[in-house]
Design an enzyme around this catalytic site. Structure first.
Site: not given
Length: 171
Positions: A109, A156, A159, A164
């Site tokens: 991440h 992120c 993602h 995210m």
């Protein structure tokens, strides 16, 4: 340890008295004594004062440490069940409050602030991780302190397409 800051001795006039031998000298020697050592109570007060100062220093340091910990918000990167989310995904902080992003699950991440969704005058690149930098292990952290009031959106980068994303309001 005894110390004398200043000593003044008044010797009365003994005109007309005769000293006779060693007994008189002994009486004089026993009647003149050095200043008594300082009272143990005074020594205790000084020691307590030193302890009090040290305790105040320790208490101040502990307060600062607790205050700095109290003024930090933890945000998990990835849910415990492996979901690709920030937990919490929306939150508010005070200006100057530290936000700690902690790698939890589903990594790698990172945290990138959207340059189009930060308050005017805020440089998103300065508060973001680079898109190439990644947190790759559980417990790794990225911290940021936001000082300008307003709404900030972040994501992120690996993602973002999976949803995210997050939002913080500084008020």
């Amino acid at each position: 340890m005894a110390s004398v800051a200043s000593a003044a001795v008044a010797i009365p006039s003994f005109t007309g008295l005769k000293a006779s031998g060693a007994a008189a000298v002994a009486r004089v020697a026993t009647s003149v004594k050095a200043a008594p050592p300082p009272s143990p109570r005074l020594v205790a007060k000084a020691a307590l004062k030193d302890v009090g100062v040290a305790a105040a220093v320790v208490a101040t340091a502990a307060s600062a440490l607790l205050a700095s910990n109290a003024m930090a918000l933890d945000v998990l990167l990835g849910s415990s069940d492996g979901g690709l989310v920030f937990q919490p995904s929306a939150f508010s902080v005070a200006p100057g409050e530290k936000i700690v992003f902690k790698n939890n699950a589903g990594f790698p991440h990172n945290v990138v602030f959207d340059e189009d969704q930060v308050p005017p005058g805020v440089d998103a690149a300065k508060i973001s991780m680079s898109e190439e930098d990644l947190l790759n292990a559980p417990g790794e952290e990225y911290s940021v302190t936001l000082t300008e009031k307003g709404n900030y959106s972040f994501y992120c980068s690996p993602h973002q397409g999976a949803g995210m994303v997050g939002k913080v309001t500084v008020n």
